[in-house]
Scaffold this active site. Structure first.
Site, PDB file in Angstrom:
ATOM      1  N   PRO A   1       0.816  -1.220   0.000  1.00 39.08           N
ATOM      2  CA  PRO A   1       0.000   0.000   0.000  1.00 39.08           C
ATOM      3  C   PRO A   1       0.846   1.263   0.000  1.00 39.08           C
ATOM      4  CG  PRO A   1      -0.876  -1.598   1.537  1.00 39.08           C
ATOM      5  CD  PRO A   1       0.436  -2.143   1.070  1.00 39.08           C
ATOM      6  N   CYS A   2       0.330   2.307  -0.644  1.00 39.51           N
ATOM      7  CA  CYS A   2       1.129   3.518  -0.811  1.00 39.51           C
ATOM      8  C   CYS A   2       1.332   4.273   0.499  1.00 39.51           C
ATOM      9  CB  CYS A   2       0.494   4.424  -1.857  1.00 39.51           C
ATOM     10  SG  CYS A   2      -1.249   4.768  -1.579  1.00 39.51           S
ATOM     11  N   GLN A   3       0.554   3.967   1.553  1.00 32.36           N
ATOM     12  CA  GLN A   3       0.820   4.595   2.847  1.00 32.36           C
ATOM     13  C   GLN A   3       2.220   4.247   3.342  1.00 32.36           C
ATOM     14  OE1 GLN A   3      -1.803   2.703   1.862  1.00 32.36           O
ATOM     15  NE2 GLN A   3      -3.234   2.567   3.571  1.00 32.36           N
TER      16      GLN A   3
END
Length: 508
Positions: free
Chosen positions: A107-109
């Site tokens: 995930p880009c987080q």
């Protein structure tokens, strides 16, 4: 350099004709898994933390789910080690010999704490990241690679991964993979160029064990469409770090510094000589019309949870496109007659606005239309301006969001183009994808979203409407995954055929 035993055994096993075994990390409901399975890979394991998505994956790839199914259990990658995961999934054999390919998109987080020093520390001090809740999800992905030593890797993420706070995360990940034994490269690909009815730009990174001697190649586009300016802008922002450090279109990358190498490949070129991109009409026209206003008037469309228990037949009077036929006949997910998840949200305030919007209109245009409808209604009902009745009327017709602050919140689909990008936000609302048909005056259904993402009609999403929308928006389009998987399969077969491990063995 002599390959380690586990790597040599995997190469020899594949050379003898056995399918490569895939672990899908951050699998979601299975967009990547679908593409790799269709290309001949064996999806034996997945890791996913979302309860509905992991159940969808288990249901579609592991013969259904039961209360004791290990594949349906949500798992946090920061709380499990590779060997533990494979034992929990009841995969036999030593962990290092069990997995041939790892795919997935952290995930880009995860970007926030990425840095070259931390990435390299995985190889030098792997124990520093075990079970550490602060650890970066990219680091955990790389730790799985380090432990399981797959022959090949595919990583997917948003274009911004190439320019996050001045960091080119994709290049930094490539450096680590290079150091732990992989040849790798990354690029930007748009799904519309590969038969997906959606303009979706993503970064893809491919890596192969150096023992294979394989060169990374990305699939050539099969379709073409002139992308809107916004997509060029996204690509330019993503590539800014590369440009600032010497990259020029069509040229080899220059080193960023004395200890760095560059791994970016120019995206394969799409051009007008290819077949036209699959349009929204191609994708969804054969699905049964849903006349939202009429259903609401009859009391058959109310607010509340939407389940997938009503059958919706295909349109008999519409000739399905080649794309639609593929979605009906995807190997292993064949479907006949119709679907069960052609359901929509109840949005009675907005049906009049949807019907009047033009293709491509966004929230500012929708807001103006709402004001016009409100004024027409006020005059018809002879309501005084600024009276309490007028204020009540306005709140019942005009959406409350400031159009200057939310210009992209709504968008009406253009039937003769691929859709704009679907996102996980679909799980909250679907205003970003309003049906192009004025008579239907609604946002897209779950199955229409699945079609735009290229999920086959036989694929079943577990949970109700909102979780299903979220699963679809989070996924890699299966047709995009299929194009990548076919290219990787061909590269692996060719490389092994020429390697010492493949000589004398028929590469199946």
């Amino acid at each position: 350099m002599k390959a380690k035993k586990s790597v040599a055994a995997k190469i020899s096993r594949f050379a003898s004709g056995q399918a490569l075994r895939v672990l899908d990390l951050f699998s979601g409901c299975g967009g990547l898994s679908l593409g790799f399975q269709r290309a001949g890979f064996d999806i034996i394991a997945a890791l996913e933390n979302d309860p509905h998505a992991v159940q969808s994956h288990a249901n579609n790839f592991h013969d259904g789910i039961t209360s004791t199914s290990p594949h349906a259990v949500p798992t946090d990658i920061t709380e499990v080690e590779p060997a533990e995961l494979l034992r929990a999934l009841q995969i036999p054999g030593h962990a290092r010999s069990s997995i041939d390919v790892i795919v997935g998109g952290p995930p880009c987080q995860a970007f926030a704490r990425v840095g070259r020093a931390k990435l390299r520390e995985i190889d030098e001090h792997p124990e520093a990241f075990l079970r550490d809740p602060r650890s970066n999800l990219y680091l955990r992905y790389l730790q799985f690679v380090r432990e399981l030593q797959p022959l090949a890797i595919l990583m997917e993420n948003v274009p911004d991964v190439m320019n996050f706070g001045g960091h080119n995360v994709a290049n930094e990940v490539s450096e680590v993979l290079d150091e732990i034994g992989y040849s790798c490269s990354y690029t930007l690909l748009n799904a519309a160029f590969y038969g997906v009815p959606q303009m979706r730009e993503r970064m893809f990174l491919i890596a192969y064990r150096k023992e294979l001697g394989a060169s990374v190649e990305f699939p050539e586009p099969t379709h073409w469409v002139q992308l809107p300016r916004g997509y060029d802008g996204t690509r330019n922002v993503a590539m800014r770090v590369l440009v600032e450090n010497g990259y020029r279109t069509g040229q080899r990358l220059l080193p960023i510094d004395d200890e760095s190498e560059n791994y970016f490949q120019e995206p394969p070129s799409a051009h007008p000589g290819l077949q036209p991109a699959v349009t929204v009409r191609d994708a969804i026209q054969d699905l049964e019309p849903i006349l939202a206003r009429e259903l609401h008037r009859m009391g058959e469309l109310r607010r509340g949870v939407r389940r997938f228990d009503e059958f919706s037949p295909y349109c008999n009077d519409v000739e399905p496109s080649e794309f639609a036929l593929d979605m009906r006949s995807w190997p292993g997910f064949e479907n006949e007659g119709g679907v069960f998840d052609h359901v929509i949200r109840s949005l009675p305030r907005d049906y009049q606005i949807f019907a009047r919007m033009r293709p491509g209109d966004q929230y500012p245009e929708a807001h103006e239309l709402a004001k016009q409808i409100c004024e027409e209604t006020r005059k018809k009902k002879r309501i005084r301006i600024d009276s309490p009745e007028h204020e009540e009327l306005k709140s019942s017709i005009i959406p409350p969001y400031d159009p200057s602050k939310f210009p992209n919140k709504w968008r009406k689909l253009e039937s003769d183009l691929p859709s704009r990008t679907l996102l996980a936000h679909l799980g909250k609302d679907t205003y970003s994808h309003i049906h192009y048909d004025d008579s239907q005056a609604r946002t897209i259904s779950v199955r229409e979203a699945a079609r735009l993402q290229s999920f086959p009609d036989g694929f079943r999403f577990l949970g109700t409407m909102n979780p299903a929308f979220r699963q679809i928006g989070n996924a890699v389009p299966p047709l995009m995954a299929y194009a990548l998987a076919k290219r990787m399969n061909a590269t692996l077969r060719a490389s092994i055929r020429e390697s010492d491990y493949g000589k004398g063995i028929r590469c199946g």
